[in-house]
Design a protein around this motif. Structure first.
Motif, PDB file in Angstrom:
ATOM      1  N   LYS A 191       2.687   0.336 -11.278  1.00 12.45           N
ATOM      2  CA  LYS A 191       1.063  -0.247  -9.801  1.00 12.45           C
ATOM      3  C   LYS A 191      -0.045   0.085 -10.490  1.00 12.45           C
ATOM      4  CE  LYS A 191       4.275  -1.201  -5.764  1.00 12.45           C
ATOM      5  NZ  LYS A 191       4.232   0.137  -4.581  1.00 12.45           N
ATOM      6  N   LYS A 192      -0.788  -0.753  -9.932  1.00 14.68           N
ATOM      7  CA  LYS A 192      -2.368  -0.313 -10.277  1.00 14.68           C
ATOM      8  C   LYS A 192      -3.252  -0.155  -9.212  1.00 14.68           C
ATOM      9  CE  LYS A 192      -3.174  -3.649 -14.274  1.00 14.68           C
ATOM     10  NZ  LYS A 192      -4.642  -5.136 -14.779  1.00 14.68           N
ATOM     11  N   ILE A 193      -3.613   1.021  -9.403  1.00 14.30           N
ATOM     12  CA  ILE A 193      -4.712   2.196  -8.434  1.00 14.30           C
ATOM     13  C   ILE A 193      -6.080   1.096  -8.209  1.00 14.30           C
ATOM     14  CG2 ILE A 193      -6.470   4.173  -7.681  1.00 14.30           C
ATOM     15  CD1 ILE A 193      -3.789   5.266  -9.154  1.00 14.30           C
ATOM     16  N   ILE A 194      -6.460   1.130  -7.071  1.00 11.91           N
ATOM     17  CA  ILE A 194      -7.952  -0.056  -6.759  1.00 11.91           C
ATOM     18  C   ILE A 194      -8.672   0.310  -7.548  1.00 11.91           C
ATOM     19  CG2 ILE A 194      -9.708  -0.316  -5.593  1.00 11.91           C
ATOM     20  CD1 ILE A 194      -8.229   0.428  -3.169  1.00 11.91           C
ATOM     21  N   ASN A 195      -9.244  -0.389  -8.727  1.00 10.57           N
ATOM     22  CA  ASN A 195     -10.615  -0.690 -10.035  1.00 10.57           C
ATOM     23  C   ASN A 195     -11.242  -0.021  -9.846  1.00 10.57           C
ATOM     24  OD1 ASN A 195     -10.851  -0.507 -12.336  1.00 10.57           O
ATOM     25  ND2 ASN A 195     -10.916  -3.280 -12.525  1.00 10.57           N
ATOM     26  N   ILE A 199     -14.221   6.316 -10.923  1.00 12.86           N
ATOM     27  CA  ILE A 199     -13.557   7.225 -11.038  1.00 12.86           C
ATOM     28  C   ILE A 199     -13.226   7.218 -12.063  1.00 12.86           C
ATOM     29  CG2 ILE A 199     -10.909   7.669 -10.120  1.00 12.86           C
ATOM     30  CD1 ILE A 199     -11.545   7.009  -7.489  1.00 12.86           C
ATOM     31  N   LYS A 200     -13.388   6.160 -12.978  1.00 12.22           N
ATOM     32  CA  LYS A 200     -12.247   6.126 -14.584  1.00 12.22           C
ATOM     33  C   LYS A 200     -13.528   6.194 -15.421  1.00 12.22           C
ATOM     34  CE  LYS A 200      -9.551   1.956 -14.867  1.00 12.22           C
ATOM     35  NZ  LYS A 200      -9.837   0.409 -14.816  1.00 12.22           N
ATOM     36  N   TRP A 201     -14.549   6.698 -15.617  1.00 12.63           N
ATOM     37  CA  TRP A 201     -15.664   6.773 -16.437  1.00 12.63           C
ATOM     38  C   TRP A 201     -15.422   8.748 -15.905  1.00 12.63           C
ATOM     39  CZ3 TRP A 201     -20.494   3.595 -13.198  1.00 12.63           C
ATOM     40  CH2 TRP A 201     -20.217   2.887 -13.748  1.00 12.63           C
ATOM     41  N   PHE A 202     -15.369   8.953 -14.627  1.00 15.73           N
ATOM     42  CA  PHE A 202     -15.386  10.916 -14.516  1.00 15.73           C
ATOM     43  C   PHE A 202     -13.961  11.233 -15.374  1.00 15.73           C
ATOM     44  CE2 PHE A 202     -18.392  10.790 -10.487  1.00 15.73           C
ATOM     45  CZ  PHE A 202     -19.278  11.510 -10.419  1.00 15.73           C
ATOM     46  N   SER A 203     -12.408  10.225 -15.471  1.00 19.48           N
ATOM     47  CA  SER A 203     -11.460  10.819 -15.778  1.00 19.48           C
ATOM     48  C   SER A 203     -11.617  10.713 -16.724  1.00 19.48           C
ATOM     49  CB  SER A 203     -10.651   9.749 -15.561  1.00 19.48           C
ATOM     50  OG  SER A 203      -9.205  10.179 -16.222  1.00 19.48           O
ATOM     51  N   ARG A 204     -12.507   9.722 -17.746  1.00 18.42           N
ATOM     52  CA  ARG A 204     -12.994  10.154 -19.582  1.00 18.42           C
ATOM     53  C   ARG A 204     -13.425  11.006 -19.366  1.00 18.42           C
ATOM     54  NH1 ARG A 204     -13.167   4.600 -21.528  1.00 18.42           N
ATOM     55  NH2 ARG A 204     -14.277   5.266 -23.246  1.00 18.42           N
ATOM     56  N   VAL A 205     -14.365  11.064 -19.157  1.00 15.06           N
ATOM     57  CA  VAL A 205     -15.397  12.764 -19.077  1.00 15.06           C
ATOM     58  C   VAL A 205     -14.825  13.651 -18.855  1.00 15.06           C
ATOM     59  CG1 VAL A 205     -16.577  11.177 -21.367  1.00 15.06           C
ATOM     60  CG2 VAL A 205     -17.161  10.718 -18.966  1.00 15.06           C
ATOM     61  N   SER A 206     -14.327  14.232 -18.048  1.00 13.95           N
ATOM     62  CA  SER A 206     -14.171  14.735 -17.103  1.00 13.95           C
ATOM     63  C   SER A 206     -14.062  16.488 -17.778  1.00 13.95           C
ATOM     64  CB  SER A 206     -12.751  14.737 -16.944  1.00 13.95           C
ATOM     65  OG  SER A 206     -11.551  15.217 -18.362  1.00 13.95           O
TER      66      SER A 206
END
Length: 284
Positions: A191-195, A199-206
């Motif tokens: 299942k996909k979390i709401i895009n 949130i993806k940006w924070f995850s990429r360079v946390s």
């Protein structure tokens, strides 16, 4: 209080007091977790040890339980840190700074890495049944044990007392339950979390954000102090400050993602390992 934070607040190069050197930090705890846990995994998994699943889970799990349940000993050992500093026994004080000193000692936070490695191994082997039957009950145990304990002691902040002891158990329970919930709900069932892009940006360079957020927040806080001197004297002021920090970071990441977060810590990390022949998809 790092050199960066102290210098910005005082507007001149300021080094922390010597006692600050002997306080643990989240960065050092993460680093030591990686060193200790991966060293243990290296010995467990070598020579076809990867196939000995039950043994690996038992060793990691029992180690994690022992560290967590007996971490209350830190309450009685904590005074040794101050005594060592006063006696100028800096070698002992340095060792204790990683193991029992405030605010993130290996006792008990090493256990977080041990339980995370169990979850990681189960996810890698797609052991959904074990996560449901073993890991979730462990998470519930720490959650309930910590919650009940917290309710029976006065609330304190960063003190080596029994409230802290139970609070770390509660946090570990939450940590385990959140990870297992998201993996079972979204990853395993595809299942996909709401895009939500940021949130993806924070995850990429946390890690980059984690290392730079003190610099940004201290500069922002200094500016606010000139404009609104008493901004940090209320809970609401601090909450607004935190929210504005997040908004600023979203703007920074929105600009940065246009060149794929080039020159971030993660960028150099992947680049170095690619040179060593270890490919990663993190920056793809």
């Amino acid at each position: 209080m790092t050199v960066v934070a102290s210098s910005i607040r005082n507007m001149q190069l300021t080094f922390p007091r010597i006692t600050k050197f002997f306080e643990g930090s989240s960065i050092s705890t993460i680093g030591l977790n990686l060193i200790i846990v991966t060293s243990l995994l290296f010995f467990l998994l070598r020579n076809k040890g990867f196939e000995k699943e039950k043994r690996n889970y038992w060793v990691l799990g029992i180690s994690g339980f022992i560290i967590m349940l007996f971490s209350f000993t830190r309450i009685y050992l904590y005074s040794i840190v101050g005594q060592s500093i006063q006696a100028k026994n800096y070698l002992v004080a340095t060792i204790l700074s990683f193991t029992i000193a405030n605010p993130y000692p290996l006792l008990p936070y090493l256990a977080y890495g041990l339980f995370a490695s169990i979850i990681g191994l189960m996810i890698y082997r797609k052991r959904e049944n074990l996560i449901k039957k073993v890991i979730i009950p462990i998470g519930l145990f720490f959650f309930i044990y910590g919650l009940v304990g917290c309710m029976n002691f006065p609330k304190t902040i960063s003190k080596a007392d029994y409230f802290w002891y139970f609070k770390t158990h509660l946090e570990l329970g939450i940590f385990i339950l959140i990870i297992t919930f998201f993996w079972l709900t979204f990853e395993f069932r595809n299942k996909k979390i709401i895009n939500i892009p940021f949130i993806k940006w924070f995850s990429r360079v946390s890690l980059t954000i984690y290392l730079l957020e003190t610099l940004l927040s201290e500069i922002f806080g200094k500016i606010l102090s000139y404009l609104i001197p008493a901004w940090n004297q209320t809970i609401n002021g601090c909450l607004i400050f935190g929210a504005l920090n997040i908004i600023i970071w979203i703007l920074i990441l929105w600009i940065w993602q246009k060149n794929n977060f080039k020159f971030s810590v993660e960028y150099w990390w992947v680049k170095i390992f690619r040179k060593l022949g270890k490919k990663s998809t993190k920056m793809d």
